[in-house]
Design a protein around this motif. Structure first.
Motif, short mmCIF file in Angstrom:
data_model
loop_
_atom_site.label_atom_id
_atom_site.label_comp_id
_atom_site.label_asym_id
_atom_site.label_seq_id
_atom_site.Cartn_x
_atom_site.Cartn_y
_atom_site.Cartn_z
N HIS A 130 -2.65 3.89 8.59
CA HIS A 130 -3.22 2.64 9.13
C HIS A 130 -2.76 2.41 10.57
N TRP A 131 -1.44 2.56 10.81
CA TRP A 131 -0.91 2.22 12.14
C TRP A 131 -1.17 3.33 13.16
N LEU A 139 -14.88 -1.80 8.28
CA LEU A 139 -14.04 -1.10 9.27
C LEU A 139 -14.17 0.42 9.09
N TYR A 140 -14.09 0.86 7.83
CA TYR A 140 -14.27 2.31 7.58
C TYR A 140 -15.65 2.76 8.07
N ILE A 186 -12.71 -5.79 14.18
CA ILE A 186 -11.26 -5.61 14.35
C ILE A 186 -10.60 -6.94 14.73
N HIS A 232 -10.41 -9.05 11.67
CA HIS A 232 -9.38 -8.51 10.79
C HIS A 232 -7.98 -8.92 11.27
N TYR A 244 0.86 -1.19 0.00
CA TYR A 244 0.00 0.00 0.00
C TYR A 244 0.89 1.24 0.00
N HIS A 296 -12.91 -4.75 5.16
CA HIS A 296 -12.22 -3.45 5.08
C HIS A 296 -13.23 -2.30 4.96
N MET A 303 -4.79 3.06 14.08
CA MET A 303 -4.98 1.87 14.91
C MET A 303 -4.70 2.19 16.39
N ARG A 329 -6.58 6.37 0.08
CA ARG A 329 -6.96 5.02 -0.37
C ARG A 329 -7.60 5.06 -1.76
N ARG A 345 2.61 -6.06 3.16
CA ARG A 345 1.81 -5.19 2.28
C ARG A 345 1.40 -3.92 3.00
N MET A 346 1.29 -4.00 4.33
CA MET A 346 0.90 -2.84 5.12
C MET A 346 2.14 -2.33 5.87
N ARG A 379 -7.27 9.34 5.18
CA ARG A 379 -6.97 7.96 4.79
C ARG A 379 -7.85 7.50 3.63
C1 HEM Z 1 -8.06 -0.57 14.88
C2 HEM Z 1 -7.54 -1.54 14.24
C3 HEM Z 1 -7.47 -1.68 12.73
C4 HEM Z 1 -8.24 -1.15 11.73
C5 HEM Z 1 -9.46 -0.24 11.87
C6 HEM Z 1 -7.70 -1.61 10.47
C7 HEM Z 1 -8.22 -1.30 9.21
C8 HEM Z 1 -7.72 -1.74 8.01
C9 HEM Z 1 -8.24 -1.43 6.70
C10 HEM Z 1 -9.49 -0.57 6.45
C11 HEM Z 1 -7.45 -2.02 5.77
C12 HEM Z 1 -7.58 -1.96 4.24
C13 HEM Z 1 -6.60 -0.94 3.70
C14 HEM Z 1 -7.18 0.45 3.82
O1 HEM Z 1 -8.14 0.73 3.10
O2 HEM Z 1 -6.70 1.26 4.63
C15 HEM Z 1 -6.41 -2.73 6.48
C16 HEM Z 1 -5.42 -3.47 5.90
C17 HEM Z 1 -4.53 -4.25 6.59
N1 HEM Z 1 -4.42 -4.36 7.97
FE1 HEM Z 1 -5.51 -3.41 9.34
N2 HEM Z 1 -6.63 -2.42 10.72
C18 HEM Z 1 -6.46 -2.50 12.09
C19 HEM Z 1 -5.50 -3.21 12.78
C20 HEM Z 1 -4.61 -4.07 12.20
C21 HEM Z 1 -3.69 -4.93 12.93
C22 HEM Z 1 -3.53 -4.99 14.47
C23 HEM Z 1 -3.00 -5.63 12.00
C24 HEM Z 1 -1.94 -6.69 12.20
C25 HEM Z 1 -2.08 -7.74 12.97
C26 HEM Z 1 -3.48 -5.21 10.69
C27 HEM Z 1 -3.00 -5.68 9.49
C28 HEM Z 1 -3.42 -5.26 8.25
C29 HEM Z 1 -2.85 -5.77 6.99
C30 HEM Z 1 -1.74 -6.78 6.85
C31 HEM Z 1 -3.55 -5.13 5.96
C32 HEM Z 1 -3.37 -5.35 4.46
C33 HEM Z 1 -4.38 -6.39 4.04
C34 HEM Z 1 -4.32 -6.70 2.55
O3 HEM Z 1 -3.31 -6.44 1.93
O4 HEM Z 1 -5.32 -7.21 2.03
N3 HEM Z 1 -4.46 -4.28 10.85
N4 HEM Z 1 -6.60 -2.55 7.84
#
Ligand code: HEM
Ligand code: HEM
Length: 177
Positions: free
Chosen positions: A12-13, A92-93, A148, A151, A4, A89, A16, A65, A169-170, A61
């Protein structure tokens, strides 16, 4: 495209961390506290500020995106799993925005901007549940938390069971090649 956009990765982080602060602080510290506790005003003030920073970051974001290139679906040959991932995804939004809207609904119904930031001197209502948006805030809180967890479990499954380096990827790094 392997990753991304770096701005989306950073957002994202950061969101989070703020979301965890709002979800855990809101449910474990703030909600159980009586509205007559003098510390409650400070808690609510901080919660509203964090909630609004989350709003600003989520809008940014969403723009990044929609305007940046992103990697192809993680499960190249499983259409059902791809569909589920993209629905989660979108969910979540959606739930984060619903959380903010219902938070604002509660705040406006209880006149919180004037009490917390305008120095109106009015007292808090006995319980925010007298306003309907408070119940919505609670229900969406539960649904968002479940999403969450789902996810995170899915991301860890990819990373450690399927061993497809999904977390990369992230994260930051070379995007092409
Ligand atoms: C409050 C917590 C979280 C929310 C709201 C969240 C939300 C999202 C969203 C919406 C995406 C899709 C990309 C985008 O449109 O931004 C995404 C992708 C991703 N997230 Fe999270 N995330 C959270 C926590 C985490 C955590 C703790 C991890 C790791 C353990 C994680 C790992 C990933 C990964 C690896 C992707 C890429 C997935 C892909 O390539 O298909 N996320 N996240
Ligand atoms: C994504 C952003 C937000 C998250 C994750 C969040 C999370 C939470 C959580 C987990 C609770 C406790 C729920 C419960 O245990 O029933 C809560 C309560 C509350 N939130 Fe939020 N919130 C957010 C945004 C906002 C905003 C923007 C406002 C106001 C403008 C707000 C105002 C409130 C109020 C007034 C309460 C009730 C406190 C009480 O009952 O004592 N929230 N929030």
């Amino acid at each position: 495209m392997k990753r991304y956009h770096p701005a989306l990765v950073a957002l994202h982080w950061i969101t989070m961390l703020l979301l965890f602060a709002a979800l855990l602080g809101g449910s474990l510290n703030m909600a159980p506290m009586s509205n007559s506790d003098p510390q409650k005003l400070e808690m609510l003030r901080l919660h509203m500020i964090i909630g609004n920073v989350i709003l600003a970051l989520m809008v940014l974001r969403l723009v990044v995106r929609l305007r940046s290139e992103h990697p192809p679906s993680a499960n190249m040959d499983n259409r059902l799993q791809n569909k589920a991932a993209s629905l989660v995804h979108i969910g979540l939004y959606l739930f984060v925005f619903l959380m903010i809207a219902s938070g604002w609904g509660t705040a406006l119904a209880a006149d919180l901007p004037a009490i917390l930031f305008g120095g109106s001197g009015a007292v808090l209502p006995e319980d925010f549940y007298e306003f309907a948006p408070r119940l919505v805030h609670r229900i969406v809180f539960i649904l968002l938390s479940l999403l969450i967890v789902l996810h995170i479990v899915a991301a860890l499954y990819h990373q450690f069971v399927q061993k497809d380096h999904l977390l990369g990827r992230m994260w930051f790094g070379k995007r092409k090649g």
